[in-house]
Design an enzyme around this catalytic site. Structure first.
Site, PDB file in Angstrom:
ATOM      1  N   LYS A  67      -3.201   7.498   1.262  1.00 28.21           N
ATOM      2  CA  LYS A  67      -2.295   6.406   1.646  1.00 28.21           C
ATOM      3  C   LYS A  67      -1.334   6.788   2.781  1.00 28.21           C
ATOM      4  CE  LYS A  67      -2.407   4.138  -2.853  1.00 28.21           C
ATOM      5  NZ  LYS A  67      -1.619   3.603  -3.964  1.00 28.21           N
ATOM      6  N   ASP A 116       1.312  -2.391  -3.294  1.00 29.60           N
ATOM      7  CA  ASP A 116       1.521  -1.814  -4.633  1.00 29.60           C
ATOM      8  C   ASP A 116       2.792  -2.362  -5.291  1.00 29.60           C
ATOM      9  OD1 ASP A 116      -0.738  -0.205  -4.716  1.00 29.60           O
ATOM     10  OD2 ASP A 116       0.263   1.471  -3.728  1.00 29.60           O
TER      11      ASP A 116
END
Ligand code: ATR
Length: 275
Positions: A69, A106
């Site tokens: 990420k 997220d």
């Protein structure tokens, strides 16, 4: 000649057990989108090359998961404000202009699971966030945007919690500490974001750190209850949740970014739970 479906994928390592292909194919069927979504395992250091190959093959967008990420954050040409803050990208959209737009869904996924799916209010609450790594950083902005009374980040390495608290201090009341400083304190919502759960372990927590009737949320999920889910059940939580709902909600937000259509998430969560 038959047209080829639009191509999407998730990249990570390991990726074999990812639920994302199943989630996105359920979304695509539900919203009648002509697309395909697969899982691609990428070796360490290989993200940019893997993305280049995927784009050369006509790829439209990607999800990025552990451990890439941060690499995806560096790769993106343009970042959403929430991705910029999170320091991590879990969704890439390849624009016709050739630019790679990086987002992080997220945090919004967690907030939607807590607030919409489970009606858990964060405003005015005392929240404890366990862990100060990438997963914790990814959810801090939306958590603080919900205006809790206070947010304490507790971490094995206290300095990292303090550093994160300083980085997000402009967004609300946020403090960092070590686990031993939790003695005598109580929180209505506890969110577990350490990597200890990977080994079915937990950080050391005082037995009375959860307000009776409070909520425990584990960002992790598994086929069996996670160590933190078990801890919550044993310590008087009224609501104990694992991260499956967040996984589906972050996927829905990515799907919306790519396709402009928002899928219904509750039936997909139910399917994944085998209900
Ligand atoms: P992630 O992206 O999953 O957050 P990370 O950035 O490596 O991964 O962060 C891991 C987090 O889990 C950190 O908060 C780490 O604590 P340290 O900062 O002290 O390393 C925490 N962690 C990992 N193993 C742990 C354990 N056995 N007990 C408690 N915390 C642990």
């Amino acid at each position: 000649m038959t047209a080829r479906p639009d191509q999407y994928a998730v990249m990570g390592n390991p990726i074999g057990h990812s639920k994302s292909p199943r989630i996105h194919s359920l979304f695509a069927a539900q919203t009648h989108q002509f697309m395909e979504y697969r899982a691609i395992q990428v070796e360490p250091g290989g993200l940019a090359a893997a993305i280049a190959a995927f784009r050369a093959d006509g790829g439209c967008g990607l999800n990025i998961t552990v451990p890439f990420k941060q690499d995806a954050w560096v790769y993106a040409d343009i970042l959403s404000a929430r991705a910029e803050r999170a320091g991590a990208v879990n969704t890439l959209l390849f624009r016709d202009s050739g630019e790679a737009f990086g987002d992080n869904t997220d945090g919004v996924g967690l907030l939607r699971d807590l607030g919409v799916n489970h009606s858990i209010e964060l405003t005015g609450k005392a929240i404890l966030l366990l862990g100060a790594g990438g997963a914790a950083r990814g959810i801090l902005q939306p958590l603080l945007a919900a205006a809790p009374a206070t947010l304490v980040i507790a971490n094995r390495t206290p300095d990292k919690a303090a550093e994160l608290a300083l980085m997000f201090g402009d967004l609300g009341s946020v403090f960092g500490c070590g686990f031993n400083e939790l003695a005598g304190r109580r929180f209505e919502v506890i969110i577990h974001a350490t990597a200890a759960g990977l080994n079915d372990r937990l950080p050391p927590l005082p037995d009375d750190v959860l307000t009776p009737g409070g909520c425990c949320y584990d960002l992790m999920y598994g086929d069996r209850p996670t160590a933190f889910v078990r801890w919550g059940r044993e310590h008087g939580a009224a609501e104990v949740l694992d991260g499956l709902g967040m996984l589906v909600e972050q996927a829905a937000e990515a799907f919306y970014l790519w396709r402009g259509v928002r899928p219904e998430t509750p039936p997909v969560i139910a399917r994944l739970r085998g209900q």
